[in-house]
Design a protein around this motif. Structure first.
Motif, PDB file in Angstrom:
ATOM      1  N   MET A   1       0.805  -1.206   0.000  1.00 63.20           N
ATOM      2  CA  MET A   1       0.000   0.000   0.000  1.00 63.20           C
ATOM      3  C   MET A   1       0.851   1.275   0.000  1.00 63.20           C
ATOM      4  N   LEU A   2       2.100   1.191   0.410  1.00 61.57           N
ATOM      5  CA  LEU A   2       2.962   2.359   0.295  1.00 61.57           C
ATOM      6  C   LEU A   2       3.217   2.671  -1.176  1.00 61.57           C
ATOM      7  N   ASP A   3       3.312   1.639  -1.986  1.00 61.05           N
ATOM      8  CA  ASP A   3       3.425   1.830  -3.430  1.00 61.05           C
ATOM      9  C   ASP A   3       2.166   2.487  -3.984  1.00 61.05           C
ATOM     10  N   ARG A   4       1.007   2.089  -3.453  1.00 61.06           N
ATOM     11  CA  ARG A   4      -0.238   2.698  -3.923  1.00 61.06           C
ATOM     12  C   ARG A   4      -0.354   4.165  -3.473  1.00 61.06           C
ATOM     13  N   ALA A   5       0.222   4.493  -2.303  1.00 60.54           N
ATOM     14  CA  ALA A   5       0.268   5.892  -1.885  1.00 60.54           C
ATOM     15  C   ALA A   5       1.089   6.709  -2.879  1.00 60.54           C
ATOM     16  N   TRP A   6       2.205   6.141  -3.351  1.00 55.95           N
ATOM     17  CA  TRP A   6       3.006   6.802  -4.388  1.00 55.95           C
ATOM     18  C   TRP A   6       2.171   6.996  -5.649  1.00 55.95           C
ATOM     19  N   GLN A   7       1.456   5.963  -6.061  1.00 60.95           N
ATOM     20  CA  GLN A   7       0.641   6.065  -7.272  1.00 60.95           C
ATOM     21  C   GLN A   7      -0.430   7.141  -7.109  1.00 60.95           C
ATOM     22  N   LEU A   8      -1.041   7.195  -5.927  1.00 64.28           N
ATOM     23  CA  LEU A   8      -2.064   8.198  -5.690  1.00 64.28           C
ATOM     24  C   LEU A   8      -1.486   9.602  -5.823  1.00 64.28           C
ATOM     25  N   ALA A   9      -0.341   9.836  -5.201  1.00 70.56           N
ATOM     26  CA  ALA A   9       0.291  11.147  -5.308  1.00 70.56           C
ATOM     27  C   ALA A   9       0.645  11.466  -6.760  1.00 70.56           C
ATOM     28  N   PHE A  10       1.127  10.465  -7.491  1.00 72.00           N
ATOM     29  CA  PHE A  10       1.559  10.673  -8.870  1.00 72.00           C
ATOM     30  C   PHE A  10       0.382  11.041  -9.774  1.00 72.00           C
ATOM     31  N   VAL A  11      -0.696  10.235  -9.724  1.00 71.87           N
ATOM     32  CA  VAL A  11      -1.813  10.488 -10.637  1.00 71.87           C
ATOM     33  C   VAL A  11      -2.552  11.770 -10.280  1.00 71.87           C
ATOM     34  N   GLN A  12      -2.477  12.192  -9.015  1.00 68.24           N
ATOM     35  CA  GLN A  12      -3.114  13.449  -8.629  1.00 68.24           C
ATOM     36  C   GLN A  12      -2.245  14.655  -8.982  1.00 68.24           C
ATOM     37  N   GLY A  13      -1.020  14.405  -9.423  1.00 66.56           N
ATOM     38  CA  GLY A  13      -0.128  15.494  -9.769  1.00 66.56           C
ATOM     39  C   GLY A  13       0.466  16.196  -8.569  1.00 66.56           C
ATOM     40  N   TYR A  14       0.570  15.473  -7.450  1.00 62.88           N
ATOM     41  CA  TYR A  14       1.097  16.072  -6.225  1.00 62.88           C
ATOM     42  C   TYR A  14       2.622  16.111  -6.266  1.00 62.88           C
ATOM     43  N   SER A  15       3.200  17.183  -5.736  1.00 64.10           N
ATOM     44  CA  SER A  15       4.653  17.271  -5.660  1.00 64.10           C
ATOM     45  C   SER A  15       5.145  17.883  -4.356  1.00 64.10           C
ATOM     46  N   SER A  16       4.393  18.792  -3.753  1.00 61.46           N
ATOM     47  CA  SER A  16       4.831  19.392  -2.489  1.00 61.46           C
ATOM     48  C   SER A  16       4.702  18.379  -1.355  1.00 61.46           C
ATOM     49  N   ASP A  17       5.487  18.568  -0.303  1.00 59.95           N
ATOM     50  CA  ASP A  17       5.415  17.651   0.836  1.00 59.95           C
ATOM     51  C   ASP A  17       4.010  17.571   1.429  1.00 59.95           C
ATOM     52  N   PRO A  18       3.312  18.687   1.667  1.00 59.73           N
ATOM     53  CA  PRO A  18       1.957  18.562   2.220  1.00 59.73           C
ATOM     54  C   PRO A  18       1.019  17.758   1.328  1.00 59.73           C
ATOM     55  N   GLN A  19       1.150  17.899   0.021  1.00 56.86           N
ATOM     56  CA  GLN A  19       0.292  17.131  -0.884  1.00 56.86           C
ATOM     57  C   GLN A  19       0.619  15.642  -0.827  1.00 56.86           C
ATOM     58  N   VAL A  20       1.905  15.301  -0.903  1.00 56.79           N
ATOM     59  CA  VAL A  20       2.302  13.891  -0.849  1.00 56.79           C
ATOM     60  C   VAL A  20       1.914  13.281   0.491  1.00 56.79           C
ATOM     61  N   GLU A  21       2.089  14.041   1.553  1.00 60.59           N
ATOM     62  CA  GLU A  21       1.693  13.536   2.872  1.00 60.59           C
ATOM     63  C   GLU A  21       0.183  13.330   2.954  1.00 60.59           C
ATOM     64  N   HIS A  22      -0.589  14.138   2.233  1.00 63.41           N
ATOM     65  CA  HIS A  22      -2.042  13.906   2.217  1.00 63.41           C
ATOM     66  C   HIS A  22      -2.364  12.589   1.520  1.00 63.41           C
ATOM     67  N   ALA A  23      -1.672  12.307   0.411  1.00 55.22           N
ATOM     68  CA  ALA A  23      -1.878  11.012  -0.247  1.00 55.22           C
ATOM     69  C   ALA A  23      -1.539   9.874   0.703  1.00 55.22           C
ATOM     70  N   LEU A  24      -0.458  10.026   1.461  1.00 55.22           N
ATOM     71  CA  LEU A  24      -0.086   9.007   2.432  1.00 55.22           C
ATOM     72  C   LEU A  24      -1.120   8.915   3.547  1.00 55.22           C
ATOM     73  N   ALA A  25      -1.644  10.050   3.971  1.00 57.80           N
ATOM     74  CA  ALA A  25      -2.674  10.035   5.011  1.00 57.80           C
ATOM     75  C   ALA A  25      -3.931   9.318   4.530  1.00 57.80           C
ATOM     76  N   VAL A  26      -4.302   9.507   3.269  1.00 53.57           N
ATOM     77  CA  VAL A  26      -5.447   8.784   2.706  1.00 53.57           C
ATOM     78  C   VAL A  26      -5.193   7.279   2.734  1.00 53.57           C
ATOM     79  N   ALA A  27      -3.946   6.865   2.463  1.00 53.51           N
ATOM     80  CA  ALA A  27      -3.591   5.441   2.416  1.00 53.51           C
ATOM     81  C   ALA A  27      -3.370   4.833   3.793  1.00 53.51           C
ATOM     82  N   THR A  28      -3.399   5.653   4.823  1.00 62.49           N
ATOM     83  CA  THR A  28      -3.229   5.156   6.194  1.00 62.49           C
ATOM     84  C   THR A  28      -4.488   5.458   6.991  1.00 62.49           C
TER      85      THR A  28
END
Length: 417
Positions: free
Chosen positions: A311-338
Motif C-alpha cells: 500500500m505504500l506503493d499505492r500511496a506513491w501512485q495516488l500522489a503521482f496520478v493526482q499530480g502532487y509534488s509538495s510535501d503537504p500534498q504527498v503527505e495527504h496522499a499518504l494520510a489517505v492510504a493510512t
C-alpha cells in the motif's frame, strides 16, 4: 489480541523523536525520549525510525489475486465485461486455490504494513460461495495480525443470472460484513431493481453496503443520486461506501452538490488511484468532510497485471496520478492510504478534512503502526523502504531485519514468514 508495548525513539510523521507507550491496544502516552521510568510490557527500540499509522487497504480483491504466481499475459476482451468474463474463464485454472492465493496476498499486505483491510469476495452463479469461503479462510489465518472486513460482491450483477440474490444472502449469513453492488445501469441495466436488492439485503442483515461505481459522467451522477435517495429513506447514513465513484472525476456541474450530499449522508469513498479520467477531487472531498480511502484493487489477476501487495506503493501512485509534488500534498496522499482508510472502517476516528494533518498519535488512538527507515513521510512514499516493522493492536506482528533483537511471541516472525 490487545497488547502493551513501549516504543522508544521514533518520529511520528517525521517529527521530533518520542517514546510511544501502548496499553491495551491503544496509545496511552507520547512522551520525550527516555522519560518513562518503568514501561509496561515489552520494549521496542525504534532506532530513530519514522513511525506512521498502519497502512489501510480498503478496496481489495483477495479472491482474484494471483500475486506470487508465474506471470500470465492478459487474455480478456476490452472493457469491463471483457474483464469480468476473463476472470470467469480462468479463475479455476490458477495454480493455487482461492484460499491459498488470498492467504498469500493478505500475508504480503500485512508484512508491508497494512493491518486494516476491506476486501471484496465475488459471489455469482458460476463460483457460488467458493471465492467468499477462500477469503474467509485467509481472514481466519491472519486474524491476529490484521482487521479484515469482507464484502459479498456480485461482480456479474444481481439480476442477470438466477440465484445470485440468495447466494449473497447466504454469504451475509456466513460471515460477510457488508453487501456489495456494481454499476447498476451498465451491468444489470436496471438500477432500481439492483439497488433495491442491495439495500434489502443490507436492511435484512443490518450491515453496510459498498457499491462499485465505475459509471462515468452524468450516468454515474444519476446512479449516485439513486444510492443517496435510498441512504436517506432508510436512515443508512454512515453505513454506505461508494467504490471508485468515477463520476466525481468528471468535472461536471453537478459534482460539487453531489459531494455535499455525500458528506451530509456520511457516505464514504474508496478508490484505487486510477489514472486519466479517474482522478478524484481529493481536496474538495476532504474539505466537505467525506471520508476517502484507497486500495490495491485486484493484483496480478485476470483484470490487470498491476499490484504488488504494498500500500505504500499505492500511496506513491495516488500522489503521482493526482499530480502532487509538495510535501503537504504527498503527505495527504499518504494520510489517505493510512488514516483515511482506517477512518472508513472505524467511524469513531476523525476524518481527514484538510492538508497538513498528522493523525494517529493522540492518546486513545488505536495502536496500528508501521515503522521504517526514512527521513520524512514524503521520502517514505518516494523510496518505499523494503524493511518495515508492523504493529497491530499493540503487538508487533512483523519485524524488519534491523530490529532482530526484538522477540515476537506466537507464530508471526520476520516479514514474509
Amino acid at each position: 489480541m490487545s497488547g502493551n508495548l513501549h516504543i522508544t525513539n521514533v518520529r511520528p510523521w517525521g517529527g521530533e523523536p518520542v517514546d510511544v507507550t501502548i496499553e491495551k491496544g491503544a496509545i496511552a502516552t507520547v512522551s520525550a525520549v527516555g522519560t518513562v521510568d518503568a514501561p509496561m510490557g515489552p520494549v521496542l527500540d525504534g532506532g530513530g525510525r519514522l513511525i506512521l499509522p498502519a497502512l489501510s487497504d480498503v478496496h481489495l480483491h483477495l479472491d482474484s489475486s494471483c500475486l506470487g504466481l508465474p506471470f500470465r499475459a492478459y487474455t480478456g476482451e476490452p472493457g469491463r465485461w471483457g474483464r469480468i468474463m476473463n476472470d470467469r474463464a480462468n479463475w479455476r485454472s490458477a495454480e493455487r486455490s482461492v484460499a491459498e492465493r488470498a492467504t498469500f496476498t493478505l500475508a504480503t499486505a500485512i508484512a508491508n504494513g497494512a493491518t486494516r483491510i476491506r476486501t471484496h469476495a465475488q459471489v455469482d452463479a458460476d463460483s457460488k460461495l467458493t471465492k467468499f469461503e477462500g477469503v474467509l479462510a485467509a481472514r481466519e489465518r491472519y486474524a491476529d495480525a490484521a482487521d479484515v472486513q469482507i464484502v459479498a460482491f456480485p461482480q456479474v450483477g444481481i439480476l442477470l443470472e438466477p440465484g445470485v440474490f440468495d447466494l449473497l444472502d447466504a454469504a451475509l449469513r456466513g460471515g460477510a460484513d457488508l453487501i456489495g453492488g456494481i454499476d447498476p445501469c451498465e451491468i444489470d441495466r436496471d438500477p432500481v431493481r439492483h439497488l433495491d436488492a442491495v439495500f434489502e439485503l443490507a436492511e435484512r442483515h443490518q450491515v453496510g453496503a459498498d457499491i462499485h461505481l465505475h459509471e462515468a459522467g452524468e450516468l454515474g451522477l444519476f446512479t449516485l443520486s439513486l444510492i443517496l435517495e435510498r441512504v436517506e429513506a432508510l436512515g443508512m447514513q454512515g453505513r454506505v461506501t461508494i467504490s471508485h465513484a468515477r463520476a466525481l472525476a468528471s468535472g461536471l456541474r453537478g459534482v460539487p452538490a453531489t459531494i455535499e450530499r455525500l458528506a451530509a449522508n456520511r457516505v464514504d469513498i474508496t478508490h484505487a488511484a486510477g489514472g486519466s479520467g479517474w482522478e478524484l477531487p481529493l481536496l474538495d472531498l476532504a474539505a466537505a468532510g467525506v471520508r476517502v480511502g484507497v486500495g490495491m484493487d485486484g493484483q496480478r489477476d485476470y483484470w490487470s497485471p498491476y499490484g504488488n501487495g504494498d500500500m505504500l506503493d499505492r500511496a506513491w501512485q495516488l500522489a503521482f496520478v493526482q499530480g502532487y509534488s509538495s510535501d503537504p500534498q504527498v503527505e495527504h496522499a499518504l494520510a489517505v492510504a493510512t488514516w483515511g482508510g482506517a477512518s472508513i472502517l472505524d467511524h469513531d476516528l476523525p476524518v481527514l478534512d484538510r492538508l497538513g494533518l498528522h493523525p494517529g498519535f493522540a492518546s486513545g488512538d488505536p495502536a496500528e503502526f508501521v515503522l521504517m527507515d526514512a527521513v520524512s513521510p514524503t521520502a517514505a512514499v518516494m523510496d518505499r523502504p523494503a524493511e518495515r516493522t508492523v504493529i497491530h493492536q499493540g503487538a508487533v506482528v512483523s519485524v524488519d531485519t534491523a530490529l532482530d533483537g526484538f522477540e515476537i511471541p506466537g507464530r508471526w516472525g520476520r516479514a514474509g514468514q
